[in-house]
Scaffold this motif. Structure first.
Motif, PDB file in Angstrom:
ATOM      1  N   PHE A 208     -14.080 -11.166  14.460  1.00  0.00           N
ATOM      2  CA  PHE A 208     -13.067 -12.093  14.712  1.00  0.00           C
ATOM      3  C   PHE A 208     -11.934 -11.531  15.480  1.00  0.00           C
ATOM      4  O   PHE A 208     -11.595 -10.454  15.580  1.00  0.00           O
ATOM      5  N   ASP A 209     -11.000 -12.480  16.135  1.00  0.00           N
ATOM      6  CA  ASP A 209     -10.047 -11.956  17.013  1.00  0.00           C
ATOM      7  C   ASP A 209      -8.567 -12.317  16.281  1.00  0.00           C
ATOM      8  O   ASP A 209      -7.507 -11.794  16.309  1.00  0.00           O
ATOM      9  N   ARG A 210      -8.654 -13.285  15.251  1.00  0.00           N
ATOM     10  CA  ARG A 210      -7.336 -13.626  14.719  1.00  0.00           C
ATOM     11  C   ARG A 210      -7.710 -14.150  13.180  1.00  0.00           C
ATOM     12  O   ARG A 210      -8.970 -14.511  12.937  1.00  0.00           O
ATOM     13  N   CYS A 211      -6.627 -13.613  12.308  1.00  0.00           N
ATOM     14  CA  CYS A 211      -6.788 -13.885  10.962  1.00  0.00           C
ATOM     15  C   CYS A 211      -5.671 -14.521  10.196  1.00  0.00           C
ATOM     16  O   CYS A 211      -4.561 -14.484  10.655  1.00  0.00           O
ATOM     17  N   ILE A 212      -6.266 -15.520   9.351  1.00  0.00           N
ATOM     18  CA  ILE A 212      -5.394 -16.686   8.764  1.00  0.00           C
ATOM     19  C   ILE A 212      -5.491 -16.684   7.219  1.00  0.00           C
ATOM     20  O   ILE A 212      -6.898 -16.522   6.991  1.00  0.00           O
ATOM     21  N   ALA A 213      -4.575 -16.695   6.475  1.00  0.00           N
ATOM     22  CA  ALA A 213      -4.644 -16.547   5.022  1.00  0.00           C
ATOM     23  C   ALA A 213      -4.085 -17.841   4.168  1.00  0.00           C
ATOM     24  O   ALA A 213      -3.030 -18.067   4.758  1.00  0.00           O
ATOM     25  N   THR A 214      -4.396 -18.368   3.059  1.00  0.00           N
ATOM     26  CA  THR A 214      -3.451 -19.035   2.380  1.00  0.00           C
ATOM     27  C   THR A 214      -2.693 -18.172   1.587  1.00  0.00           C
ATOM     28  O   THR A 214      -3.337 -16.992   1.275  1.00  0.00           O
ATOM     29  N   PRO A 215      -1.426 -18.504   1.258  1.00  0.00           N
ATOM     30  CA  PRO A 215      -0.653 -17.729   0.238  1.00  0.00           C
ATOM     31  C   PRO A 215      -1.236 -17.145  -0.912  1.00  0.00           C
ATOM     32  O   PRO A 215      -1.122 -15.783  -1.321  1.00  0.00           O
ATOM     33  N   ASP A 216      -2.037 -17.839  -1.479  1.00  0.00           N
ATOM     34  CA  ASP A 216      -2.711 -17.238  -3.004  1.00  0.00           C
ATOM     35  C   ASP A 216      -3.600 -16.180  -2.656  1.00  0.00           C
ATOM     36  O   ASP A 216      -4.066 -15.557  -3.450  1.00  0.00           O
ATOM     37  N   MET A 217      -4.342 -16.061  -1.501  1.00  0.00           N
ATOM     38  CA  MET A 217      -5.216 -15.007  -1.179  1.00  0.00           C
ATOM     39  C   MET A 217      -4.611 -13.629  -0.550  1.00  0.00           C
ATOM     40  O   MET A 217      -5.184 -12.631  -0.450  1.00  0.00           O
ATOM     41  N   MET A 218      -3.153 -13.765  -0.282  1.00  0.00           N
ATOM     42  CA  MET A 218      -2.769 -12.576   0.129  1.00  0.00           C
ATOM     43  C   MET A 218      -2.759 -11.031  -0.923  1.00  0.00           C
ATOM     44  O   MET A 218      -2.942 -10.156  -0.354  1.00  0.00           O
ATOM     45  N   PRO A 219      -2.717 -11.342  -2.147  1.00  0.00           N
ATOM     46  CA  PRO A 219      -2.968 -10.330  -3.094  1.00  0.00           C
ATOM     47  C   PRO A 219      -4.315  -9.443  -2.650  1.00  0.00           C
ATOM     48  O   PRO A 219      -4.513  -8.065  -2.661  1.00  0.00           O
ATOM     49  N   LEU A 220      -5.426 -10.254  -2.455  1.00  0.00           N
ATOM     50  CA  LEU A 220      -6.763 -10.011  -2.098  1.00  0.00           C
ATOM     51  C   LEU A 220      -6.589  -9.186  -0.678  1.00  0.00           C
ATOM     52  O   LEU A 220      -6.961  -8.124  -0.326  1.00  0.00           O
ATOM     53  N   VAL A 221      -6.092  -9.921   0.226  1.00  0.00           N
ATOM     54  CA  VAL A 221      -5.942  -9.618   1.648  1.00  0.00           C
ATOM     55  C   VAL A 221      -5.172  -8.283   1.934  1.00  0.00           C
ATOM     56  O   VAL A 221      -5.393  -7.491   2.886  1.00  0.00           O
ATOM     57  N   GLY A 222      -4.149  -8.195   0.983  1.00  0.00           N
ATOM     58  CA  GLY A 222      -3.371  -7.235   1.116  1.00  0.00           C
ATOM     59  C   GLY A 222      -4.122  -5.980   1.025  1.00  0.00           C
ATOM     60  O   GLY A 222      -3.692  -4.512   1.718  1.00  0.00           O
ATOM     61  N   ARG A 223      -5.397  -5.739   0.642  1.00  0.00           N
ATOM     62  CA  ARG A 223      -6.150  -4.474   0.313  1.00  0.00           C
ATOM     63  C   ARG A 223      -6.489  -4.159   1.840  1.00  0.00           C
ATOM     64  O   ARG A 223      -6.920  -3.168   2.032  1.00  0.00           O
ATOM     65  N   LEU A 224      -6.551  -4.960   2.742  1.00  0.00           N
ATOM     66  CA  LEU A 224      -6.970  -4.965   3.918  1.00  0.00           C
ATOM     67  C   LEU A 224      -5.883  -4.360   5.046  1.00  0.00           C
ATOM     68  O   LEU A 224      -6.197  -4.342   6.181  1.00  0.00           O
ATOM     69  N   GLY A 225      -4.811  -4.012   4.600  1.00  0.00           N
ATOM     70  CA  GLY A 225      -3.845  -3.722   5.507  1.00  0.00           C
ATOM     71  C   GLY A 225      -4.129  -2.437   6.295  1.00  0.00           C
ATOM     72  O   GLY A 225      -3.604  -2.603   7.485  1.00  0.00           O
ATOM     73  N   LYS A 226      -4.712  -1.289   5.806  1.00  0.00           N
ATOM     74  CA  LYS A 226      -4.932  -0.217   6.665  1.00  0.00           C
ATOM     75  C   LYS A 226      -6.053  -0.433   7.810  1.00  0.00           C
ATOM     76  O   LYS A 226      -6.213   0.001   8.519  1.00  0.00           O
ATOM     77  N   VAL A 227      -6.792  -1.776   7.408  1.00  0.00           N
ATOM     78  CA  VAL A 227      -7.742  -1.917   8.281  1.00  0.00           C
ATOM     79  C   VAL A 227      -7.414  -2.863   9.607  1.00  0.00           C
ATOM     80  O   VAL A 227      -7.384  -2.751  10.684  1.00  0.00           O
ATOM     81  N   LEU A 228      -6.590  -4.140   9.032  1.00  0.00           N
ATOM     82  CA  LEU A 228      -6.269  -5.274   9.857  1.00  0.00           C
ATOM     83  C   LEU A 228      -4.877  -4.760  10.575  1.00  0.00           C
ATOM     84  O   LEU A 228      -4.455  -5.256  11.511  1.00  0.00           O
ATOM     85  N   GLY A 229      -4.084  -4.034   9.741  1.00  0.00           N
ATOM     86  CA  GLY A 229      -2.467  -3.828  10.210  1.00  0.00           C
ATOM     87  C   GLY A 229      -2.739  -3.043  11.620  1.00  0.00           C
ATOM     88  O   GLY A 229      -2.136  -3.590  12.467  1.00  0.00           O
ATOM     89  N   PRO A 230      -3.384  -1.865  11.853  1.00  0.00           N
ATOM     90  CA  PRO A 230      -3.616  -1.476  13.184  1.00  0.00           C
ATOM     91  C   PRO A 230      -3.984  -1.986  14.397  1.00  0.00           C
ATOM     92  O   PRO A 230      -3.530  -2.016  15.385  1.00  0.00           O
ATOM     93  N   ARG A 231      -4.659  -3.205  14.072  1.00  0.00           N
ATOM     94  CA  ARG A 231      -5.169  -3.980  15.104  1.00  0.00           C
ATOM     95  C   ARG A 231      -4.106  -5.235  15.198  1.00  0.00           C
ATOM     96  O   ARG A 231      -4.626  -6.168  15.924  1.00  0.00           O
ATOM     97  N   GLY A 232      -3.363  -5.288  14.475  1.00  0.00           N
ATOM     98  CA  GLY A 232      -2.294  -6.301  14.817  1.00  0.00           C
ATOM     99  C   GLY A 232      -3.043  -7.720  14.111  1.00  0.00           C
ATOM    100  O   GLY A 232      -2.356  -8.856  14.658  1.00  0.00           O
ATOM    101  N   MET A 233      -3.694  -7.736  13.212  1.00  0.00           N
ATOM    102  CA  MET A 233      -4.385  -8.961  12.786  1.00  0.00           C
ATOM    103  C   MET A 233      -3.969  -9.304  11.309  1.00  0.00           C
ATOM    104  O   MET A 233      -4.596 -10.204  10.742  1.00  0.00           O
ATOM    105  N   MET A 234      -3.107  -8.390  10.773  1.00  0.00           N
ATOM    106  CA  MET A 234      -2.852  -8.839   9.363  1.00  0.00           C
ATOM    107  C   MET A 234      -1.935 -10.122   9.285  1.00  0.00           C
ATOM    108  O   MET A 234      -1.003 -10.290   9.796  1.00  0.00           O
ATOM    109  N   PRO A 235      -2.541 -11.083   8.289  1.00  0.00           N
ATOM    110  CA  PRO A 235      -1.773 -12.426   8.448  1.00  0.00           C
ATOM    111  C   PRO A 235      -0.362 -12.123   7.787  1.00  0.00           C
ATOM    112  O   PRO A 235       0.156 -11.325   7.068  1.00  0.00           O
TER     113      PRO A 235
END
Length: 232
Positions: free
Chosen positions: A111-138
């Motif tokens: 996928f090219d763009r990432c969206i998350a509901t606020p309650d999912m952010m503790p889970l999505v936060g684990r992906l910072g090292k993967v999504l962050g460098p790609r500029g895709m972190m919600p």
């Protein structure tokens, strides 16, 4: 000095490398020279008077281009239950929770763009090292962490562009295709410039938008008079 190829020399003919062109003239020159065998992307680069190493000089945001980007984005949404159903109904390509986190951790990022509901952010936060460098972190600042997943998904699908200043103080974005009409490209560029102007950080001193250039994927850059990006 590197010798330019015949093609490069030809497409640069008629462009004054030092002149600042009004935006409409710059777009005309770029379109006339976009001769690749594919529909080239028209790109804008803005040099800003900021130092993004300082937190109070960071520039980022999202803008919905009035004429779209000409590109179809694949959108992923991290959500559960009713919000997951809402995301699917809005046209999201990938929807999930723990299962989607596992997919991304496994390197499956389709996928090219990432969206998350606020309650999912503790889970999505684990992906910072993967999504962050790609500029895709919600991020809530650009509307990708939200309960209004319908608006976020439709915006991403309908031509919204995220922008973020790079280390050198430059914002770059694709704003359309060479096949677009000149006036449509100008409208998109002005919409981006307006959004960047509105995102001016408190820490920016002096001239904010310093230099602007437009180009196509395989064409030369044309310098733009920054003042022509604003107003009718």
């Amino acid at each position: 000095m590197t010798k330019l190829g015949k093609r490069t020399t030809k497409i640069r003919e008629g462009i004054d490398r030092e002149k600042l062109y009004p935006i409409a003239d710059a777009v005309k020159l770029i379109k006339e020279r976009a001769k690749a065998k594919f529909d080239e992307t028209i790109e804008v680069a803005m040099n800003l008077g900021v130092d993004p190493r300082h937190a109070d000089q960071m520039v980022r945001g999202v803008v919905t281009l009035p004429n779209g980007t000409g590109r179809t984005l694949r959108v992923a949404v991290f959500a559960r239950g009713a919000k997951a159903d809402e995301a699917k109904a809005a046209g999201a390509d990938v929807v999930g929770a723990e299962d989607l986190v596992e997919r991304v951790q496994g390197g499956n990022i389709d996928f090219d763009r990432c969206i998350a509901t606020p309650d999912m952010m503790p889970l999505v936060g684990r992906l910072g090292k993967v999504l962050g460098p790609r500029g895709m972190m919600p991020n809530p600042k650009i509307g990708t962490v939200t309960m209004d997943v319908t608006t976020a998904v439709k915006g991403a699908k309908g031509g919204s562009v995220e922008f973020r200043v790079e280390k050198a103080g430059i914002v770059q974005a694709g704003i359309g295709k060479a096949s677009f009409a000149e006036d449509k490209l100008v409208e998109n560029i002005k919409a981006l410039a307006d959004a960047v102007q509105k995102a001016k950080p408190a820490g920016s001193k002096g001239t904010y938008i310093q230099r602007v250039a437009v180009s196509s994927s395989q064409g030369p850059g044309v310098k733009v008079e920054p003042g022509s990006l604003f107003g009718a």
